[in-house]
Motif scaffolding. Structure first.
Motif, PDB file in Angstrom:
ATOM      1  N   GLU A 127       0.819   8.916  -6.369  1.00 21.15           N
ATOM      2  CA  GLU A 127       1.043  10.359  -6.285  1.00 21.15           C
ATOM      3  C   GLU A 127       2.158  10.799  -7.227  1.00 21.15           C
ATOM      4  O   GLU A 127       2.135  11.931  -7.740  1.00 21.15           O
ATOM      5  CB  GLU A 127       1.349  10.764  -4.844  1.00 21.15           C
ATOM      6  N   GLU A 128       3.141   9.925  -7.485  1.00 23.08           N
ATOM      7  CA  GLU A 128       4.174  10.262  -8.460  1.00 23.08           C
ATOM      8  C   GLU A 128       3.569  10.396  -9.860  1.00 23.08           C
ATOM      9  O   GLU A 128       3.951  11.285 -10.633  1.00 23.08           O
ATOM     10  CB  GLU A 128       5.274   9.193  -8.455  1.00 23.08           C
ATOM     11  N   VAL A 129       2.640   9.521 -10.198  1.00 21.19           N
ATOM     12  CA  VAL A 129       1.959   9.641 -11.484  1.00 21.19           C
ATOM     13  C   VAL A 129       1.086  10.892 -11.502  1.00 21.19           C
ATOM     14  O   VAL A 129       1.038  11.624 -12.485  1.00 21.19           O
ATOM     15  CB  VAL A 129       1.115   8.386 -11.775  1.00 21.19           C
ATOM     16  N   GLU A 130       0.427  11.153 -10.399  1.00 20.91           N
ATOM     17  CA  GLU A 130      -0.451  12.315 -10.314  1.00 20.91           C
ATOM     18  C   GLU A 130       0.310  13.622 -10.554  1.00 20.91           C
ATOM     19  O   GLU A 130      -0.172  14.507 -11.268  1.00 20.91           O
ATOM     20  CB  GLU A 130      -1.131  12.352  -8.942  1.00 20.91           C
TER      21      GLU A 130
ATOM     22  N   ASP B 260       0.831  -1.203   0.000  1.00 13.26           N
ATOM     23  CA  ASP B 260       0.000   0.000   0.000  1.00 13.26           C
ATOM     24  C   ASP B 260       0.867   1.255   0.000  1.00 13.26           C
ATOM     25  O   ASP B 260       0.584   2.226  -0.712  1.00 13.26           O
ATOM     26  CB  ASP B 260      -0.924  -0.021   1.219  1.00 13.26           C
ATOM     27  N   LEU B 261       1.932   1.255   0.796  1.00 18.14           N
ATOM     28  CA  LEU B 261       2.854   2.400   0.788  1.00 18.14           C
ATOM     29  C   LEU B 261       3.402   2.641  -0.607  1.00 18.14           C
ATOM     30  O   LEU B 261       3.413   3.771  -1.106  1.00 18.14           O
ATOM     31  CB  LEU B 261       4.012   2.170   1.756  1.00 18.14           C
ATOM     32  N   LEU B 262       3.880   1.585  -1.252  1.00 15.71           N
ATOM     33  CA  LEU B 262       4.482   1.716  -2.568  1.00 15.71           C
ATOM     34  C   LEU B 262       3.465   2.203  -3.592  1.00 15.71           C
ATOM     35  O   LEU B 262       3.773   3.058  -4.437  1.00 15.71           O
ATOM     36  CB  LEU B 262       5.087   0.384  -3.005  1.00 15.71           C
ATOM     37  N   ARG B 263       2.249   1.679  -3.524  1.00 11.23           N
ATOM     38  CA  ARG B 263       1.243   2.076  -4.509  1.00 11.23           C
ATOM     39  C   ARG B 263       0.681   3.469  -4.225  1.00 11.23           C
ATOM     40  O   ARG B 263       0.405   4.226  -5.156  1.00 11.23           O
ATOM     41  CB  ARG B 263       0.139   1.023  -4.563  1.00 11.23           C
ATOM     42  N   TRP B 264       0.506   3.806  -2.958  1.00 13.67           N
ATOM     43  CA  TRP B 264       0.089   5.176  -2.617  1.00 13.67           C
ATOM     44  C   TRP B 264       1.131   6.178  -3.121  1.00 13.67           C
ATOM     45  O   TRP B 264       0.792   7.165  -3.786  1.00 13.67           O
ATOM     46  CB  TRP B 264      -0.091   5.301  -1.102  1.00 13.67           C
ATOM     47  N   HIS B 265       2.386   5.900  -2.821  1.00  8.79           N
ATOM     48  CA  HIS B 265       3.452   6.808  -3.267  1.00  8.79           C
ATOM     49  C   HIS B 265       3.536   6.819  -4.793  1.00  8.79           C
ATOM     50  O   HIS B 265       3.626   7.881  -5.416  1.00  8.79           O
ATOM     51  CB  HIS B 265       4.785   6.371  -2.665  1.00  8.79           C
TER      52      HIS B 265
ATOM     53  N   ALA C 274      -4.037   6.016 -11.311  1.00  6.87           N
ATOM     54  CA  ALA C 274      -3.418   6.536 -10.088  1.00  6.87           C
ATOM     55  C   ALA C 274      -4.463   7.132  -9.156  1.00  6.87           C
ATOM     56  O   ALA C 274      -4.472   6.862  -7.946  1.00  6.87           O
ATOM     57  CB  ALA C 274      -2.364   7.581 -10.450  1.00  6.87           C
ATOM     58  N   VAL C 275      -5.354   7.931  -9.704  1.00  4.82           N
ATOM     59  CA  VAL C 275      -6.371   8.580  -8.878  1.00  4.82           C
ATOM     60  C   VAL C 275      -7.329   7.556  -8.285  1.00  4.82           C
ATOM     61  O   VAL C 275      -7.764   7.672  -7.134  1.00  4.82           O
ATOM     62  CB  VAL C 275      -7.123   9.642  -9.708  1.00  4.82           C
ATOM     63  N   GLU C 276      -7.646   6.530  -9.047  1.00  3.57           N
ATOM     64  CA  GLU C 276      -8.508   5.468  -8.530  1.00  3.57           C
ATOM     65  C   GLU C 276      -7.851   4.761  -7.340  1.00  3.57           C
ATOM     66  O   GLU C 276      -8.517   4.422  -6.359  1.00  3.57           O
ATOM     67  CB  GLU C 276      -8.837   4.468  -9.636  1.00  3.57           C
TER      68      GLU C 276
END
Length: 332
Positions: free
Chosen positions: A206-209, A198-203, A310-312
């Protein structure tokens, strides 16, 4: 903290690698993909590391530590991003870009804090990263500090432009890695620790965002002419090999000091490529292709990854949802 958050299924959204309709070209803040509703703002997150093992990809110490290099690089690196952007803020005259830059800075500061917590968790498990972190402090505080190193006669404004170009080049790779981890289903299949995933995907989301912000900031402050383009190419020519070296040396350090392994395993391309073949790490092709894309004069980072996906994920991240719920309860 509360119970460990377990990621829900991540949405794939659109899979295209091209810019969404209506996205602004180089030189201004990229608009959002239709229907995403994305805004670049820092998010509250809460991760509980108590149950995360040292080898959080079971039976895969090399893959684990290749990704763990992120926890080494990002706290110092993202603090440096914020520091350089603060120095450049007076040069920003576009209100939309200024809003996105401030959102970028807030997100990067949050990333730095969360990855520092992971370093504390590694230290509690007997993996001391302090000696390696001192090398990174030298890189960011001295070699890329407020003044050119070794008293080089580089004008202050030009030194700022170069550092902005370095950040833009680094962000090219973080966007690619962010999009990769959002789609890396093999990590779930390998029973990766859900909190770390979850940490990796959350981060990553936001990098894609905010994938375009550093590039737009550089273009705005350094220009889009021949000199600005040449500086952008030079920065990538510096960043790519340095990042490769930092990643290899960081992985080697972590494996060498891993208390569970007891120096029985060294970093090798054979082990790395074995993890790549399993889908646990991005391919060299994926990473390598990011460089010639960036080198095109017409390039803009809005072409990278899927903002919708990413937003999803950001809407479904257990850590973000848990922190939002805790904040809401605290305000009642």
């Amino acid at each position: 903290m509360g119970g460990r958050a377990v990621p829900s299924g991540h949405g794939h959204g659109d899979q295209g690698g091209t810019a969404g309709a209506g996205e602004r070209p180089a030189g201004g803040s990229a608009e959002r993909e239709p229907g995403s509703g994305a805004r670049i703002v820092p998010r509250r997150v809460s991760f509980d590391w108590d149950g995360t093992p040292l080898h959080w990809i079971p039976g895969e110490p090399t893959a684990t530590h290749v990704i763990n290099v992120l926890h080494l690089l990002l706290p110092a690196g993202e603090r440096w991003f914020v520091k350089v952007f603060k120095e450049a803020l007076p040069l920003v005259t576009d209100p939309d870009l200024l809003r996105d830059v401030k959102g970028f800075m807030g997100q990067e500061a949050t990333h730095s804090t969360q990855h520092t917590y992971v370093l504390d968790h590694l230290a509690a498990q007997g993996l001391d990263t302090a000696p390696y972190l001192r090398r990174l402090d030298f890189l960011f505080d001295v070699l890329l500090g407020d003044k050119p190193p070794f008293r080089q006669p580089v004008p202050r404004r030009e030194w700022l432009r170069f550092r902005l170009a370095v950040i833009a080049a680094i962000e090219q790779f973080t966007a690619v890695l962010g999009d990769w981890v959002l789609g890396a289903d093999a990590l779930e299949e390998a029973e990766t620790d859900p909190v770390m995933l979850d940490l990796l995907r959350w981060h990553g989301a936001e990098e894609v965002e905010h994938r375009s912000v550093a590039f737009d900031m550089y273009q705005h402050c350094a220009g889009t002419g021949t000199t600005g383009y040449a500086r952008r190419l030079y920065a990538m020519a510096v960043v790519a090999p340095v990042m490769l070296w930092l990643w290899a040396s960081g992985t080697a350090y972590l494996l060498r000091h891993d208390p569970v392994l007891g120096r029985r395993l060294r970093y090798s391309l054979r082990e790395h490529n074995r993890a790549v073949a399993k889908g646990l790490l991005p391919t060299w092709r994926e990473l390598g292709r990011a460089i010639p894309r960036y080198m095109k004069r017409s390039y803009h980072p809005s072409q990278e990854g899927s903002l919708r996906r990413a937003v999803e994920y950001l809407a479904s991240s257990p850590a973000a949802r848990s922190a939002a719920g805790a904040f809401a309860r605290a305000t009642l």
